[in-house]
Scaffold this motif. Structure first.
Motif, short mmCIF file in Angstrom:
data_model
loop_
_atom_site.label_atom_id
_atom_site.label_comp_id
_atom_site.label_asym_id
_atom_site.label_seq_id
_atom_site.Cartn_x
_atom_site.Cartn_y
_atom_site.Cartn_z
N LEU A 20 37.85 -67.27 29.23
CA LEU A 20 38.99 -66.99 30.13
C LEU A 20 38.68 -65.79 31.02
O LEU A 20 38.99 -65.80 32.22
CB LEU A 20 40.24 -66.75 29.29
CG LEU A 20 41.59 -66.70 30.02
CD1 LEU A 20 42.72 -67.05 29.05
CD2 LEU A 20 41.88 -65.33 30.62
N TYR A 21 38.06 -64.78 30.44
CA TYR A 21 37.66 -63.61 31.22
C TYR A 21 36.70 -64.01 32.33
O TYR A 21 36.82 -63.57 33.49
CB TYR A 21 37.03 -62.58 30.28
CG TYR A 21 36.45 -61.38 30.97
CD1 TYR A 21 37.26 -60.38 31.52
CD2 TYR A 21 35.07 -61.21 31.05
CE1 TYR A 21 36.71 -59.26 32.13
CE2 TYR A 21 34.51 -60.09 31.67
CZ TYR A 21 35.34 -59.12 32.20
OH TYR A 21 34.79 -58.03 32.81
N GLY A 22 35.73 -64.87 32.02
CA GLY A 22 34.80 -65.36 33.03
C GLY A 22 35.50 -66.16 34.12
O GLY A 22 35.16 -66.04 35.30
N TYR A 56 39.69 -62.35 40.38
CA TYR A 56 40.44 -61.26 39.78
C TYR A 56 39.53 -60.02 39.70
O TYR A 56 38.35 -60.13 39.40
CB TYR A 56 40.88 -61.61 38.36
CG TYR A 56 41.95 -62.68 38.25
CD1 TYR A 56 41.92 -63.82 39.04
CD2 TYR A 56 42.96 -62.56 37.31
CE1 TYR A 56 42.89 -64.80 38.91
CE2 TYR A 56 43.93 -63.55 37.16
CZ TYR A 56 43.88 -64.66 37.98
OH TYR A 56 44.83 -65.64 37.86
N GLN A 57 40.10 -58.85 39.93
CA GLN A 57 39.38 -57.62 39.64
C GLN A 57 39.18 -57.50 38.13
O GLN A 57 39.92 -58.09 37.35
CB GLN A 57 40.14 -56.42 40.18
CG GLN A 57 40.23 -56.38 41.70
CD GLN A 57 40.97 -55.16 42.20
OE1 GLN A 57 41.61 -54.45 41.44
NE2 GLN A 57 40.88 -54.92 43.50
N GLU A 58 38.18 -56.72 37.74
CA GLU A 58 37.81 -56.68 36.32
C GLU A 58 38.97 -56.27 35.43
O GLU A 58 39.18 -56.85 34.36
CB GLU A 58 36.64 -55.72 36.11
CG GLU A 58 36.13 -55.73 34.67
CD GLU A 58 34.84 -54.94 34.51
OE1 GLU A 58 34.47 -54.68 33.35
OE2 GLU A 58 34.22 -54.58 35.52
N ARG A 82 40.58 -58.63 32.46
CA ARG A 82 40.73 -58.25 31.05
C ARG A 82 42.16 -58.42 30.59
O ARG A 82 42.41 -58.85 29.46
CB ARG A 82 40.28 -56.79 30.87
CG ARG A 82 38.78 -56.59 30.97
CD ARG A 82 38.39 -55.16 30.63
NE ARG A 82 36.95 -54.98 30.69
CZ ARG A 82 36.33 -53.85 30.37
NH1 ARG A 82 37.05 -52.80 30.00
NH2 ARG A 82 35.02 -53.77 30.43
N TRP A 83 43.10 -58.10 31.47
CA TRP A 83 44.51 -58.28 31.10
C TRP A 83 44.84 -59.76 30.92
O TRP A 83 45.64 -60.13 30.04
CB TRP A 83 45.42 -57.65 32.14
CG TRP A 83 45.73 -56.22 31.82
CD1 TRP A 83 45.11 -55.10 32.29
CD2 TRP A 83 46.74 -55.76 30.93
NE1 TRP A 83 45.66 -53.98 31.76
CE2 TRP A 83 46.67 -54.33 30.91
CE3 TRP A 83 47.69 -56.39 30.13
CZ2 TRP A 83 47.52 -53.56 30.13
CZ3 TRP A 83 48.54 -55.60 29.36
CH2 TRP A 83 48.46 -54.22 29.37
N ALA A 84 44.26 -60.62 31.73
CA ALA A 84 44.50 -62.06 31.58
C ALA A 84 44.05 -62.53 30.19
O ALA A 84 44.76 -63.28 29.51
CB ALA A 84 43.77 -62.84 32.67
N ALA A 85 42.86 -62.06 29.76
CA ALA A 85 42.38 -62.41 28.43
C ALA A 85 43.28 -61.81 27.35
O ALA A 85 43.56 -62.45 26.33
CB ALA A 85 40.94 -61.94 28.26
N LEU A 86 43.74 -60.59 27.59
CA LEU A 86 44.61 -59.93 26.62
C LEU A 86 45.95 -60.65 26.50
O LEU A 86 46.50 -60.79 25.40
CB LEU A 86 44.83 -58.48 27.04
CG LEU A 86 45.57 -57.58 26.05
CD1 LEU A 86 44.79 -57.46 24.75
CD2 LEU A 86 45.78 -56.20 26.66
N LEU A 122 50.23 -65.84 34.87
CA LEU A 122 51.05 -64.66 34.67
C LEU A 122 50.33 -63.40 35.13
O LEU A 122 50.93 -62.51 35.74
CB LEU A 122 51.44 -64.54 33.19
CG LEU A 122 52.37 -65.64 32.65
CD1 LEU A 122 52.64 -65.42 31.16
CD2 LEU A 122 53.68 -65.68 33.42
N ALA A 123 49.04 -63.31 34.81
CA ALA A 123 48.28 -62.13 35.24
C ALA A 123 48.15 -62.07 36.75
O ALA A 123 48.09 -60.98 37.33
CB ALA A 123 46.90 -62.16 34.59
#
Length: 394
Positions: free
Chosen positions: A98-100, A107-109, A113-117, A342-343
């Protein structure tokens, strides 16, 4: 790998593995899937699933999940922890994939990371990873396939496009080997997305010779060999396990017209807790604005990443609603595009208000999720398989 990246990976693994073996197996699915995996391990026959070797074969699901269970138990021994290890690793890999995807969508880094979180702290995916089912493994495979598609379409690296398409088909091959035709639902969403943006010249972008060969060999190889040995399985796989599940309520899985409201509506409210309340309501307000023709066309032309996420979420959801076999975990793979949506739509507003308070609440929620797993090990369940094992031993 940087030290911070290694530390983050270790934290993800610790979170995924927390209390993974503290609970006994609960019948019916956990015991059944585990039994088939153990029969593979004890009999040495890894090609034909058996519920009881050699009398009772078990073709309800392809062997991907059973192979993972048998391999984990073979390496780490007979324990609930080993049986659930594949799901914990699949959950962790879903976060990485998902992060990839988020980075591939621009998305900015920090937001990636928030999307994965967000996905990792959804209620349903985290608790589902502690159950022996096919769904967490399927989610990881479909997320891998989506990462391949995003890399091929959005990164616009012509020289590397073939590798991304091959990665996509590897994901779909694994999904097909885990759950059969339902594993290809995201492919339909990707195809429709390409048709809407580029017309019927779009879907051919999904195919490459190496990708198709990967799918034929890994995804279809087991099915073809079993049908050659047992020709009656062709009608079983296509009829009972595919068409029958979609068009009839033969399995008794909420096939009445109230099924979508009774099963999927609560899943979409409770499953993404707490983010559906923190971010979902404001994000829904923004999405409502897209449903006039001018805004929809502008989104298609100017924000293809958002356009893609909407197709990835809503097309499979529509199929699940229309199908007459409905269970909450069927929606699990859709929580990946939901987290990305959502992110993308509402995260800056959430973080900009009180970032320290938000971080503190998030840590508290993560501890609560881990606590749920511990609490489940202390709850008596009438379907506790250890009770049946005790009776058998006596």
């Amino acid at each position: 790998m940087k030290r911070s990246g290694l530390l983050l990976l270790l934290l993800v693994l610790a979170y995924a593995l927390a209390f993974q073996g503290s609970r006994t197996l609960w019948e019916r699915d956990e015991g059944r899937y585990t039994q088939v995996g153990l029969e593979m391990l004890s009999s040495g026959d890894w090609w034909t699933p058996h519920l009881y070797y050699p009398e009772t074969t078990h073709f309800t699901k392809p062997p991907g999940t059973y192979w993972a269970i048998a391999a984990a138990v073979g390496v780490f021994g007979h324990s609930e922890w080993a049986v659930r290890l594949p799901n914990a690793l699949a959950f962790a890999m879903s976060l990485l994939f998902l992060y990839g995807i988020a980075l591939g969508l621009g998305y900015q880094e920090k937001r990636a990371r928030w999307a994965a979180l967000i996905y990792g702290t959804f209620l349903l995916p985290y608790l589902a990873a502690n159950a022996v089912t096919t769904d967490t493994l399927l989610c990881a495979a479909e997320t891998l396939a989506a990462w391949g598609f995003v890399g091929a379409y959005f990164l616009e690296e012509k020289d590397g496009r073939g590798k991304w398409i091959a990665l996509m088909w590897l994901g779909f091959a694994l999904a097909f080997l885990i759950k059969g035709p339902p594993g290809l639902l995201p492919l339909a969403a990707f195809a429709v997305f390409l048709i809407v943006r580029h017309g019927f010249r779009g879907p051919p972008r999904l195919f490459s010779l190496p990708g198709v060969m990967i799918f034929l060999f890994i995804g279809l190889g087991w099915f073809i060999s079993q049908i050659i040995m047992r020709p009656e399985l062709l009608s079983y796989f296509l009829g009972e396990e595919t068409i029958g599940r979609i068009t009839t309520n033969a399995k008794g899985r909420n096939g009445d017209w109230l099924g979508p409201f009774r099963i999927y509506l609560p899943t979409l409210i409770v499953g993404p807790f707490p983010w559906i309340f923190l971010l979902g309501l404001p994000a829904a307000g923004k999405l409502k604005k897209l449903f006039d023709r001018a805004s929809w066309r502008r989104c298609k032309d100017e924000d293809p990443a958002l356009f893609f996420l909407l197709f990835w979420f809503f097309i499979p959801l529509s199929v699940f609603v229309l199908s007459r076999s409905r269970l909450p975990l069927y929606l699990l793979p859709l929580f990946v595009p939901l987290a990305l949506l959502l992110a993308r739509l509402e995260l800056p507003g959430f973080l900009g208000k009180r970032p320290r308070l938000a971080s503190a609440c998030l840590v508290l929620w993560i501890l609560t999720l881990v606590g749920f797993r511990f609490a489940a090990s202390r709850v008596e369940n009438v379907n506790d398989a250890s009770r049946f094992a005790a009776v058998i031993r006596a």
